[in-house]
Each structure stands twice: as C-alpha cells, then as structure tokens.
Design an enzyme around this catalytic site. Sequence first.
Site, PDB file in Angstrom:
ATOM      1  N   ARG A  83     -28.819  91.429  57.960  1.00 29.46           N
ATOM      2  CA  ARG A  83     -27.994  91.941  59.058  1.00 29.46           C
ATOM      3  C   ARG A  83     -27.405  93.291  58.724  1.00 29.46           C
ATOM      4  O   ARG A  83     -27.145  93.594  57.557  1.00 29.46           O
ATOM      5  CB  ARG A  83     -26.850  90.966  59.326  1.00 29.46           C
ATOM      6  CG  ARG A  83     -27.351  89.657  59.866  1.00 29.46           C
ATOM      7  CD  ARG A  83     -26.199  88.690  60.045  1.00 29.46           C
ATOM      8  NE  ARG A  83     -26.749  87.374  60.345  1.00 29.46           N
ATOM      9  CZ  ARG A  83     -26.040  86.259  60.423  1.00 29.46           C
ATOM     10  NH1 ARG A  83     -24.742  86.315  60.223  1.00 29.46           N
ATOM     11  NH2 ARG A  83     -26.618  85.125  60.712  1.00 29.46           N
ATOM     12  N   ASP A 112     -23.971  95.494  60.228  1.00 29.05           N
ATOM     13  CA  ASP A 112     -22.818  95.313  61.108  1.00 29.05           C
ATOM     14  C   ASP A 112     -22.832  96.276  62.298  1.00 29.05           C
ATOM     15  O   ASP A 112     -23.561  97.267  62.297  1.00 29.05           O
ATOM     16  CB  ASP A 112     -21.530  95.571  60.316  1.00 29.05           C
ATOM     17  CG  ASP A 112     -21.198  94.409  59.398  1.00 29.05           C
ATOM     18  OD1 ASP A 112     -21.655  93.288  59.671  1.00 29.05           O
ATOM     19  OD2 ASP A 112     -20.467  94.634  58.407  1.00 29.05           O
ATOM     20  N   ARG A 148     -19.610  98.854  51.597  1.00 34.07           N
ATOM     21  CA  ARG A 148     -18.404  99.422  52.203  1.00 34.07           C
ATOM     22  C   ARG A 148     -17.161  99.150  51.364  1.00 34.07           C
ATOM     23  O   ARG A 148     -16.238  99.963  51.332  1.00 34.07           O
ATOM     24  CB  ARG A 148     -18.240  98.900  53.628  1.00 34.07           C
ATOM     25  CG  ARG A 148     -19.317  99.476  54.570  1.00 34.07           C
ATOM     26  CD  ARG A 148     -19.423  98.697  55.864  1.00 34.07           C
ATOM     27  NE  ARG A 148     -18.157  98.704  56.571  1.00 34.07           N
ATOM     28  CZ  ARG A 148     -17.888  97.895  57.611  1.00 34.07           C
ATOM     29  NH1 ARG A 148     -18.799  97.027  58.044  1.00 34.07           N
ATOM     30  NH2 ARG A 148     -16.722  97.962  58.210  1.00 34.07           N
TER      31      ARG A 148
END
Lengths: 245, 245
Positions: B51, B53, B198
């Site tokens: 995935r 975001d 991140r």
Amino acid sequence: MPNLKLTIEYDGTDYAGWQTQHAKHRTIQQVIEDTLHTILRQDIKLIGSGRTDAGVHALGQVANFKTVSSLPVERLKKALNALLPDDIVIRSIEEVEPSFHSRFSAKTKAYRYAILNRDHPSALLRTRVHFCPHPLDIARMKKEAFCLLGRHDFKAFQASSKREKNPVKTIKKLAIRREGDVIYFDIEADGFLYNMVRNIVGTLIEAGRGKFEKGYLKKLLLSKDRKLAGPTAPAKGLCLMKVGY
Amino acid sequence: MPNLKLTIEYDGTDYAGWQTQHAKHRTIQQVIEDTLHTILRQDIKLIGSGRTDAGVHALGQVANFKTVSSLPVERLKKALNALLPDDIVIRSIEEVEPSFHSRFSAKTKAYRYAILNRDHPSALLRTRVHFCPHPLDIARMKKEAFCLLGRHDFKAFQASSKREKNPVKTIKKLAIRREGDVIYFDIEADGFLYNMVRNIVGTLIEAGRGKFEKGYLKKLLLSKDRKLAGPTAPAKGLCLMKVGY
C-alpha cells in the site's frame, strides 16, 4: 513612495495567464492585486515584466508596484504567502529605485521548455511537460537551432494574430539537452515576440522528427513567414525562469 | 492464464492511497481495476507490491493480475493509458511466470522523500515536497542516519497503530543530499514497516534542527520505542521509486 519589486513563482495550470482582457477570467496578476489590497488596504496596480499565457508557469516572474505602505518587505512577503492560493508564491520582495519598471527596465528574459520524450505520458509531470512520444534527433535539433542565435527578425516565429512593431530580437542562449526522458530547451533573449518560444520549440520538434530538410530553419528565419514554421508547442511545457535587469 | 506485471506511476494527491478498506474512497487500485474491467470485460483482482498512503506518489509501483485475455500487452498498455485519468500512468506491462506475486516476490523497495528547505514554499512543487523553512544541518543528519543502515528491529519507527509480526528489516541504502533548495532522502530496504520512511525522515528533520543530542538515533533505534521518535513527515513528500524482484 516605496517601489517594491516582487519575484514570483506560479503554477499556471488553473489560471487564464498572467493578465487577460476579460474580467471574468481568474488571472495571476488579479489574484496578487486582490491579496495586496486585502493586506495594504490600498488599490494596487501591479506591473508585470510581461504576460504569460494560460497554462504557462513561472519560477521567476517579476512585477512591481508603488505603495504608501511602510510595512517591512519581509512581513509583506510572509503575509502574501499566507493569504495567496498555494499555486502562487512570492519568492522575494525588495525595495527598488522609483524609476524601476518591471517591463521597461527588463534587459533579458530566460524561458525553459520541457518535452517528455518516451512512449507513455507522465502522471507526476503531466502539467509541466509537453508529451511527445515520437523519436527526436537531438543533434539535428541543435544544428537547426544554431541559426537562431544572435540578432534577427523573428517574424517567422511570431503569433500570426499579434504583431509587434519591432520583430528584431537577440537570442543570447539556446541550449537543448536531454535528461532521462525529458528534453529541456533553455532560451534567453533580450525580449520575445508573442508565442515566440513556443513557435521555435514547435518548429524544432518537427525538425527533430525529420520533417524538414537540413537547413530548413535558416530558410524559415529569412522568409519571415509564420506559415512555414511548425505548430505552436503547448503552453504547459513553458516556464519563465528569470527576468534580468 | 497470463500473469501480467504492471509498472505504475501515479500522483497520489487526489487519491485515498493505493488501497483502502472503505469502499467510498477513490483509490488507485480501484481505478485501475475498474479500467481493466472496462477493457477486458472481466473482473480483475490487482495485487499491489504494497500500500501507499493518501498523498504518497509512485514512479515505480508494481502490481500484477491474472487474465484470460490474450490482448497483446502493448495494446493493453495503450488502452489503459488512454482510459485512465491522467494522474495514473502505466509505464510498462510484461508477462511474467505464473508464480510471480507483486507483494510476496518483492525483494527490495526504494523510496525517495523530498523536503523543500528555504524560507518560502514552492508553487510548482507544492504537492511533491514537504516544506520545511528551518535551517537543517545535513552533515548532522547523515551522521545520525548512519546507525540505521543494516539489519535492525525498526519498531521505534513503526506506526503505533499498526504492528507487524516481524519488525526486523534491512536498510541497504540511506542517502541524503541537497540539490538547490530540495533535500532528497533515498532509502532502500528489503521491506518497510508501516510509516517507517516517514517516521525516519520526521526524526531526521528534528535531528537536523538540532533538537536531539548527538547519537540520539542510535539510542532511539535500540529503545524500540516509537514515542521517542520524531513526528511522521507528511505523505506528499514521499514517492515509491522502485520495487526490486
């Protein structure tokens, strides 16, 4: 009365250009003038170095205005960047001499045009580059472009709809280079006719595709005939990089 | 039944990520599946490498699906790029062996994170970079980042909401460099925990601002305590560059 010089970056995608005749269209000049009015509570007449068309971007557009305000320029810059939409950014503000005029004082302008040259478009660059999937012969384009350097009558590359009194301009730099899938054209001149960069690039693309015989651009330049040039390259690949004073 | 591998570029700005649990949100996976359904008249289950975001971009996301169609891959690619919205582009399609699985077969992933480090934001990069106006000490960030290289338990950089069974990953590359006003972080690993890139970048920004004593990241890594790390850097600065097989 302070004369303030703004250096402005913008994404031209959602604007009808720097300035338009029609009040109903949203322009970059209008949005900045409105924001200056909000901050300074004064009607502002912003003088740009020149127009950019709808979809054309800028990293270094220059504009100036006179104001009765004595707000420090760093605070004005912060307030503008806080209130402007995020596709317009004021990069710097400096006080300049009263005689400074963004358009009349400009000595040079530098534009960059970007072509994406591969078999599929780009999601991330879609509003910044002109997608051209055809093989382009860069060496050929450079050879053809060489004749444009220097002082010439560029009428052949002027938009047919607009005529300037003086079609003679001096191109000081015209560099073409490939970086990965993107071909950059860097063009610097003492001034440009309307659509001149986009017409030069559009014609060089045709040359790079082998559509013209060798030496065609030289003949075209001498002909001063817009009808013999290539199509105007799309606005979104163009960016005003710097105005020199 | 052909197993097709897609390499995908997308601008994540207007999507709720690659895949979401909530059917009401528009996701990249859903849009590609719908477009494949239109072209192939077959329900497609697209398997992504992982995935991304909401707001995260990709230059080289990989996904695969099995199909009964025998449409040549170059024609399928052209049809997809003609029908997909222009913020999603299929860069390549190739037929792979039946056992190929985008997620399970992935050996490495490479991400790039971009920070704009100057006193004013950027109009042209506004959806691609995280704007950080504070001075950042790059040499300091590099020194602090060094301890992350290699095989470690990265629990300290894992999103507190999600727990993976195996928090041990191997970072093969972590390069930090400045190019003009932009600082790039290139991170390659055999896999990443949720929000790991991140969280690493967010922590390194704090280090670059001088908020931690020297050697803090090493202690943090050993502590395995997410609460001691910096904030999660915003999604828009992140781009999935490449999935290695």
